[in-house]
Design a protein around this motif. Structure first.
Motif, mmCIF file in Angstrom:
data_model
loop_
_atom_site.group_PDB
_atom_site.id
_atom_site.type_symbol
_atom_site.label_atom_id
_atom_site.label_comp_id
_atom_site.label_asym_id
_atom_site.label_seq_id
_atom_site.Cartn_x
_atom_site.Cartn_y
_atom_site.Cartn_z
ATOM 1 N N LEU A 282 37.445 17.900 12.352
ATOM 2 C CA LEU A 282 37.486 17.315 11.022
ATOM 3 C C LEU A 282 36.097 16.825 10.620
ATOM 4 C CD1 LEU A 282 40.801 15.255 11.273
ATOM 5 C CD2 LEU A 282 40.475 17.586 10.411
ATOM 6 N N ARG A 283 35.809 16.906 9.331
ATOM 7 C CA ARG A 283 34.537 16.448 8.779
ATOM 8 C C ARG A 283 34.809 15.643 7.514
ATOM 9 N NH1 ARG A 283 33.958 18.114 13.132
ATOM 10 N NH2 ARG A 283 32.450 19.647 13.915
ATOM 11 N N THR A 284 33.771 15.034 6.961
ATOM 12 C CA THR A 284 33.931 14.136 5.814
ATOM 13 C C THR A 284 32.981 14.498 4.689
ATOM 14 O OG1 THR A 284 34.537 12.311 7.308
ATOM 15 C CG2 THR A 284 33.866 11.731 5.073
ATOM 16 N N PHE A 285 33.506 14.562 3.470
ATOM 17 C CA PHE A 285 32.649 14.576 2.285
ATOM 18 C C PHE A 285 32.999 13.356 1.444
ATOM 19 C CE2 PHE A 285 36.306 16.929 0.503
ATOM 20 C CZ PHE A 285 36.406 16.397 -0.784
ATOM 21 N N PHE A 286 32.163 13.048 0.472
ATOM 22 C CA PHE A 286 32.332 11.834 -0.308
ATOM 23 C C PHE A 286 32.355 12.130 -1.802
ATOM 24 C CE2 PHE A 286 29.887 10.823 3.520
ATOM 25 C CZ PHE A 286 30.657 9.822 4.090
ATOM 26 N N THR A 287 33.108 11.308 -2.534
ATOM 27 C CA THR A 287 32.950 11.203 -3.972
ATOM 28 C C THR A 287 32.470 9.786 -4.235
ATOM 29 O OG1 THR A 287 35.325 10.658 -4.171
ATOM 30 C CG2 THR A 287 34.669 12.945 -4.570
ATOM 31 N N ALA A 288 31.611 9.612 -5.249
ATOM 32 C CA ALA A 288 30.932 8.321 -5.374
ATOM 33 C C ALA A 288 30.863 7.834 -6.809
ATOM 34 C CB ALA A 288 29.521 8.434 -4.803
ATOM 35 N N GLY A 289 30.821 6.508 -6.932
ATOM 36 C CA GLY A 289 30.604 5.859 -8.210
ATOM 37 C C GLY A 289 31.858 5.757 -9.058
ATOM 38 N N GLY A 290 31.753 4.981 -10.140
ATOM 39 C CA GLY A 290 32.881 4.842 -11.055
ATOM 40 C C GLY A 290 33.965 3.955 -10.496
ATOM 41 N N GLU A 292 35.919 4.536 -7.863
ATOM 42 C CA GLU A 292 35.972 4.422 -6.398
ATOM 43 C C GLU A 292 34.939 5.310 -5.723
ATOM 44 O OE1 GLU A 292 40.038 5.621 -5.594
ATOM 45 O OE2 GLU A 292 39.397 7.665 -5.113
ATOM 46 N N THR A 293 34.433 4.811 -4.624
ATOM 47 C CA THR A 293 33.670 5.629 -3.681
ATOM 48 C C THR A 293 34.613 5.927 -2.530
ATOM 49 O OG1 THR A 293 31.471 4.810 -4.257
ATOM 50 C CG2 THR A 293 31.793 5.589 -2.004
ATOM 51 N N ARG A 294 34.743 7.195 -2.224
ATOM 52 C CA ARG A 294 35.805 7.565 -1.288
ATOM 53 C C ARG A 294 35.340 8.639 -0.304
ATOM 54 N NH1 ARG A 294 42.118 8.301 -2.945
ATOM 55 N NH2 ARG A 294 42.901 9.031 -0.943
ATOM 56 N N ALA A 295 35.813 8.507 0.941
ATOM 57 C CA ALA A 295 35.602 9.521 1.959
ATOM 58 C C ALA A 295 36.832 10.424 2.017
ATOM 59 C CB ALA A 295 35.369 8.867 3.321
ATOM 60 N N TRP A 296 36.597 11.724 2.123
ATOM 61 C CA TRP A 296 37.679 12.709 2.168
ATOM 62 C C TRP A 296 37.545 13.564 3.417
ATOM 63 C CZ3 TRP A 296 41.182 12.522 -1.878
ATOM 64 C CH2 TRP A 296 40.773 11.842 -3.037
ATOM 65 N N THR A 297 38.656 13.901 4.011
ATOM 66 C CA THR A 297 38.661 14.711 5.232
ATOM 67 C C THR A 297 38.840 16.182 4.904
ATOM 68 O OG1 THR A 297 39.554 12.938 6.608
ATOM 69 C CG2 THR A 297 39.895 15.174 7.387
ATOM 70 N N PHE A 298 38.025 17.026 5.540
ATOM 71 C CA PHE A 298 38.211 18.468 5.420
ATOM 72 C C PHE A 298 38.004 19.118 6.782
ATOM 73 C CE2 PHE A 298 33.671 17.944 4.924
ATOM 74 C CZ PHE A 298 33.092 19.096 5.468
ATOM 75 N N LYS A 299 38.522 20.312 6.916
ATOM 76 C CA LYS A 299 38.377 21.060 8.162
ATOM 77 C C LYS A 299 37.009 21.726 8.185
ATOM 78 C CE LYS A 299 40.777 22.669 11.844
ATOM 79 N NZ LYS A 299 41.431 21.830 12.847
ATOM 80 N N PRO A 305 35.989 25.313 -2.833
ATOM 81 C CA PRO A 305 37.295 25.175 -3.487
ATOM 82 C C PRO A 305 38.346 24.532 -2.578
ATOM 83 C CG PRO A 305 36.379 27.347 -3.923
ATOM 84 C CD PRO A 305 35.517 26.721 -2.867
ATOM 85 N N GLN A 306 38.300 24.849 -1.274
ATOM 86 C CA GLN A 306 39.247 24.245 -0.338
ATOM 87 C C GLN A 306 39.030 22.744 -0.243
ATOM 88 O OE1 GLN A 306 37.991 27.049 2.876
ATOM 89 N NE2 GLN A 306 40.182 27.319 3.218
ATOM 90 N N ALA A 307 37.778 22.324 -0.195
ATOM 91 C CA ALA A 307 37.469 20.899 -0.157
ATOM 92 C C ALA A 307 37.949 20.228 -1.440
ATOM 93 C CB ALA A 307 35.974 20.684 0.041
ATOM 94 N N ALA A 308 37.768 20.901 -2.575
ATOM 95 C CA ALA A 308 38.239 20.360 -3.845
ATOM 96 C C ALA A 308 39.748 20.161 -3.823
ATOM 97 C CB ALA A 308 37.844 21.290 -4.990
ATOM 98 N N GLY A 309 40.448 21.091 -3.161
ATOM 99 C CA GLY A 309 41.899 21.004 -3.061
ATOM 100 C C GLY A 309 42.388 19.822 -2.257
ATOM 101 N N VAL A 310 41.514 19.254 -1.413
ATOM 102 C CA VAL A 310 41.877 18.048 -0.667
ATOM 103 C C VAL A 310 42.124 16.899 -1.640
ATOM 104 C CG1 VAL A 310 41.046 16.336 0.988
ATOM 105 C CG2 VAL A 310 40.636 18.766 1.414
ATOM 106 N N ILE A 311 41.360 16.881 -2.706
ATOM 107 C CA ILE A 311 41.521 15.832 -3.720
ATOM 108 C C ILE A 311 42.748 16.100 -4.575
ATOM 109 C CG2 ILE A 311 40.453 14.701 -5.710
ATOM 110 C CD1 ILE A 311 37.728 15.385 -4.495
ATOM 111 N N ARG A 317 42.482 25.073 -7.845
ATOM 112 C CA ARG A 317 42.965 26.165 -8.700
ATOM 113 C C ARG A 317 41.998 26.455 -9.846
ATOM 114 N NH1 ARG A 317 47.022 25.928 -12.781
ATOM 115 N NH2 ARG A 317 47.360 23.738 -12.242
ATOM 116 N N GLY A 318 41.424 25.393 -10.415
ATOM 117 C CA GLY A 318 40.522 25.587 -11.543
ATOM 118 C C GLY A 318 39.054 25.401 -11.195
#
Length: 366
Positions: A282-290, A292-299, A305-311, A317-318
């Motif tokens: 497992l690895r981590t990417f982040f979204t930031a500011g606004g 919430e700042t959040r850590a997300w898990t991805f394989k 697009p797969q990482a986007a689908g985690v959110i 899809r888009g």
């Protein structure tokens, strides 16, 4: 992301104490075998200092760490593969997890009964590994009996599976784990479908005495476990489960004082959680500011697009593109504006392999 690391070991080695510390779930503890019958599952936050740094640079209303699961599985004894000590049920629980955290007793305490009468880490490891190997060997033999007949005909899938089983069987018969075998990608796809216990990645945790926390390498018990793990090319860490349970209950200022007195930089649990997280690939990417700042898990190996689908599935899809910067660049330049001015903000497309530590803003249209 439903991936879990299962905590295993002999009875009374500190598994449930460790589980209590990392999840604060209050799993039952008792000084006798089989105090844990049903597996306890707990969600843990993944310690990540990068979150605090991102929040410092790009303040948000909330900071949300990423999480994953630990499962506390009852103690295994000799004969578990044949049903001893409710062994069949316990082995099935292990079969359901994605990685194994093997807790090994590495401390002396006359008041805590050792199921085998004496503290011997290598014997303890052999007991567990032997039962897992025997359980796998039985499963392989049963599976081979089913596919061998079809493999003699024109069934290509059966032929491929039979070949993999024939590759695995002698290794298990020699008392070795399936994880020690080199498989091609096609072979590994078959192995994953067999759900073999010894194919799972493993982390050895030496449960040391509190007095050994500052310098675990001085413990002969820990050193024996480390030497064994090195031969298996497996990870090993040392911690004191009792101390970690106590640390987990402290306030931050008290925790800092405790760690300083113990001569360690951070709780051993932090290292355990991070190591188990990576053990699950497992690895981590982040979204930031606004908001919430959040850590997300991805394989590891996921495309953008797969990482986007985690959110959200709509993000995948888009998916249009991923506005991406590396955490290291944000940390170095000190602001998003400076990162942009340095030319370090990238626009990545569908074929981009997301990297651990990426800070991403996804563009999408549904």
């Amino acid at each position: 992301m439903a991936l879990t690391a299962g905590i295993v070991g002999l009875p009374n080695v500190g598994k449930s104490t460790l589980f209590n510390a990392i999840t604060k779930a209050g799993a039952e503890m008792a000084n006798y075998p089989f105090a844990t019958i049903e597996p306890n599952v707990g969600i843990v936050e993944v310690p990540d200092s990068r979150l605090a740094r991102i929040q410092e640079i790009e303040p948000a209303d909330k900071v949300i760490p990423t999480t994953f699961e630990f499962t506390d599985i009852a103690g295994i004894v000799k004969g578990a593969s044949k049903g001893e000590g409710l062994g069949n049920k316990f082995l099935e629980n292990i079969r359901q997890v994605n990685a194994i955290v093997h807790v090994v007793r590495a401390f002396d305490d006359d008041e805590i009964i050792h199921v085998n009468g004496q503290v011997d880490p290598l014997d303890d490891i052999e007991t567990i590994n032997t039962e897992l190997v025997l359980a796998d060997l039985e499963a392989v033999e049963k599976r081979y009996a089913k596919v061998a007949r079809a493999a003699k005909g024109a069934d290509k899938q059966a032929k491929a599976e039979a070949a993999v089983l024939e590759k695995i069987k002698p290794v298990l018969e020699a008392g070795q784990s399936v994880r020690t075998i080199d498989f091609s990608d096609d072979e590994w796809a078959i192995v994953k479908g067999l759900f073999l216990l010894t194919a799972k990645p493993i982390l050895y945790v030496a449960n040391i005495a509190e007095d050994d926390m500052a310098a675990p390498e001085q413990s002969p018990y820990y050193q024996a476990i480390k030497d064994f793990a090195d031969k298996e090319n497996a990870d090993v860490i040392a911690l004191s489960a009792n101390a970690e349970e106590e640390i987990a209950q402290l306030e931050d200022d008290e925790k800092a004082d405790y760690l300083e007195l113990a001569g360690v930089a951070e709780p051993g649990l932090n290292k355990l959680i991070r190591t188990a997280y990576h053990l699950l690939d497992l690895r981590t990417f982040f979204t930031a500011g606004g908001k919430e700042t959040r850590a997300w898990t991805f394989k590891a190996g996921a495309k953008a697009p797969q990482a986007a689908g985690v959110i959200h599935s709509d993000f995948e899809r888009g998916f249009i593109r991923a506005e991406t910067m590396a955490f290291a660049d944000l940390d170095e330049y000190g602001s998003v504006k400076a990162v942009k001015e340095a030319g370090k903000l990238r626009s990545e497309g569908k074929d981009y392999d997301v990297q651990d530590g990426d800070i991403i803003e996804f563009r999408f249209n549904v």
